[in-house]
Design a protein around this motif. Structure first.
Motif, short mmCIF file in Angstrom:
data_model
loop_
_atom_site.label_atom_id
_atom_site.label_comp_id
_atom_site.label_asym_id
_atom_site.label_seq_id
_atom_site.Cartn_x
_atom_site.Cartn_y
_atom_site.Cartn_z
N ASN A 9 71.77 17.67 -51.77
CA ASN A 9 70.77 16.76 -51.21
C ASN A 9 69.88 16.32 -52.36
O ASN A 9 69.60 17.12 -53.26
CB ASN A 9 69.92 17.46 -50.14
CG ASN A 9 70.73 17.85 -48.93
OD1 ASN A 9 71.78 17.28 -48.64
ND2 ASN A 9 70.25 18.85 -48.21
N ILE A 10 69.44 15.09 -52.33
CA ILE A 10 68.44 14.63 -53.28
C ILE A 10 67.16 14.46 -52.48
O ILE A 10 67.11 13.66 -51.54
CB ILE A 10 68.84 13.33 -53.98
CG1 ILE A 10 70.16 13.51 -54.74
CG2 ILE A 10 67.73 12.87 -54.94
CD1 ILE A 10 70.71 12.25 -55.37
N LEU A 35 70.21 8.56 -45.37
CA LEU A 35 68.81 8.75 -45.71
C LEU A 35 68.09 9.35 -44.51
O LEU A 35 68.21 8.83 -43.39
CB LEU A 35 68.16 7.42 -46.09
CG LEU A 35 66.63 7.42 -46.22
CD1 LEU A 35 66.18 8.32 -47.36
CD2 LEU A 35 66.12 6.01 -46.42
N ILE A 36 67.35 10.41 -44.76
CA ILE A 36 66.51 11.01 -43.72
C ILE A 36 65.09 11.07 -44.23
O ILE A 36 64.82 11.69 -45.26
CB ILE A 36 66.98 12.44 -43.34
CG1 ILE A 36 68.46 12.42 -42.90
CG2 ILE A 36 66.09 13.02 -42.26
CD1 ILE A 36 69.07 13.79 -42.76
N GLU A 37 64.18 10.41 -43.52
CA GLU A 37 62.76 10.49 -43.84
C GLU A 37 62.15 11.50 -42.89
O GLU A 37 62.25 11.34 -41.67
CB GLU A 37 62.09 9.14 -43.69
CG GLU A 37 62.52 8.14 -44.74
CD GLU A 37 61.66 6.90 -44.71
OE1 GLU A 37 60.44 7.02 -44.95
OE2 GLU A 37 62.21 5.83 -44.44
N THR A 38 61.51 12.53 -43.43
CA THR A 38 60.99 13.59 -42.57
C THR A 38 59.99 13.05 -41.55
O THR A 38 60.02 13.46 -40.39
CB THR A 38 60.37 14.75 -43.37
OG1 THR A 38 59.30 14.26 -44.18
CG2 THR A 38 61.41 15.45 -44.23
N GLU A 72 65.72 22.02 -40.25
CA GLU A 72 66.89 21.38 -39.65
C GLU A 72 67.60 20.46 -40.65
O GLU A 72 68.82 20.51 -40.81
CB GLU A 72 66.48 20.58 -38.41
CG GLU A 72 66.04 21.46 -37.26
CD GLU A 72 65.35 20.68 -36.13
OE1 GLU A 72 65.43 19.43 -36.11
OE2 GLU A 72 64.72 21.34 -35.28
N ILE A 73 66.83 19.63 -41.33
CA ILE A 73 67.40 18.65 -42.27
C ILE A 73 68.05 19.34 -43.46
O ILE A 73 69.08 18.90 -43.95
CB ILE A 73 66.29 17.66 -42.73
CG1 ILE A 73 65.81 16.81 -41.55
CG2 ILE A 73 66.78 16.78 -43.87
CD1 ILE A 73 64.51 16.05 -41.82
N ILE A 80 70.14 12.09 -48.65
CA ILE A 80 68.92 11.76 -49.36
C ILE A 80 67.77 12.05 -48.41
O ILE A 80 67.78 11.59 -47.26
CB ILE A 80 68.89 10.26 -49.78
CG1 ILE A 80 70.17 9.85 -50.52
CG2 ILE A 80 67.63 9.95 -50.57
CD1 ILE A 80 70.42 10.56 -51.82
N ILE A 81 66.78 12.81 -48.87
CA ILE A 81 65.66 13.21 -48.02
C ILE A 81 64.36 12.72 -48.65
O ILE A 81 64.08 13.02 -49.81
CB ILE A 81 65.60 14.74 -47.84
CG1 ILE A 81 66.91 15.27 -47.25
CG2 ILE A 81 64.39 15.13 -46.97
CD1 ILE A 81 67.04 16.79 -47.29
#
Length: 179
Positions: A9-10, A35-38, A72-73, A80-81
């Motif tokens: 993951n980046i 892409l995951i934005e918290t 979770e993520i 990409i986080i």
């Protein structure tokens, strides 16, 4: 070379307005990754926007939701986080993120941050404090958290999105090779 990034993951951290959303979105497109934005993840799960969560339940409640989201993520691989500005305040979040990824701290000057966020109503911590002095003070309070969590630090001041994205990818590959 980019193949080396597939199982990592980046993760982007840093103060609000440093470019986490913009850069992470660009890199996700370049590398064809999710892409995951918290903050978006939290808002969707809570069915409520971030300012409303802060207003109704307070910062501690939000930080608990954030810790759940990070846990979770972080179980995913090769995504990409983009973390909210305070995500690395809690050590357990940092440990979760490091387990599966490379953490990149993006930076910008307080003046750059102000220019980027001054029109936003989505920054509950800055409401009523939209000035460089307050931003500089809060940045200083949080900098140790960001610095201690980061594997890589990259300034976004005076650079194009593409320049920052390429620097992130290059430094991530070098980081993996050095492990």
């Amino acid at each position: 070379m980019i193949k080396k990034l597939e199982s990592y993951n980046i993760v982007f951290i840093g103060f609000m307005g440093v470019g986490k959303t913009t850069i992470s979105s660009h890199i996700a497109k370049l590398l064809n990754k999710e892409l995951i934005e918290t903050d978006v993840y939290i808002a969707e799960k809570a069915n409520m926007d971030i300012p409303s969560i802060f207003d109704k339940f307070g910062e501690n409640y939000f930080r608990d939701l954030e810790s759940e989201a990070v846990a979770e993520i972080s179980k995913k691989r090769g995504v990409i986080i983009s973390c909210g500005g305070g995500a690395v305040i809690r050590e357990k979040n940092v440990l979760e993120l490091k387990e599966s990824g490379i953490i990149i701290k993006l930076t910008a000057t307080p003046n750059t941050v102000l220019q980027r966020v001054k029109g936003s109503k989505e920054r509950p911590i800055l409401n009523g404090h939209m000035n460089t002095e307050f931003i500089a003070s809060l940045m200083e309070k949080r900098d140790n958290f960001y610095s201690n969590a980061a594997d890589i630090t990259i300034s976004t001041d005076g650079k194009t999105v593409d320049e920052v994205a390429k620097e992130c990818i290059e430094k991530s590959i070098l980081f993996i090779e050095s492990k």
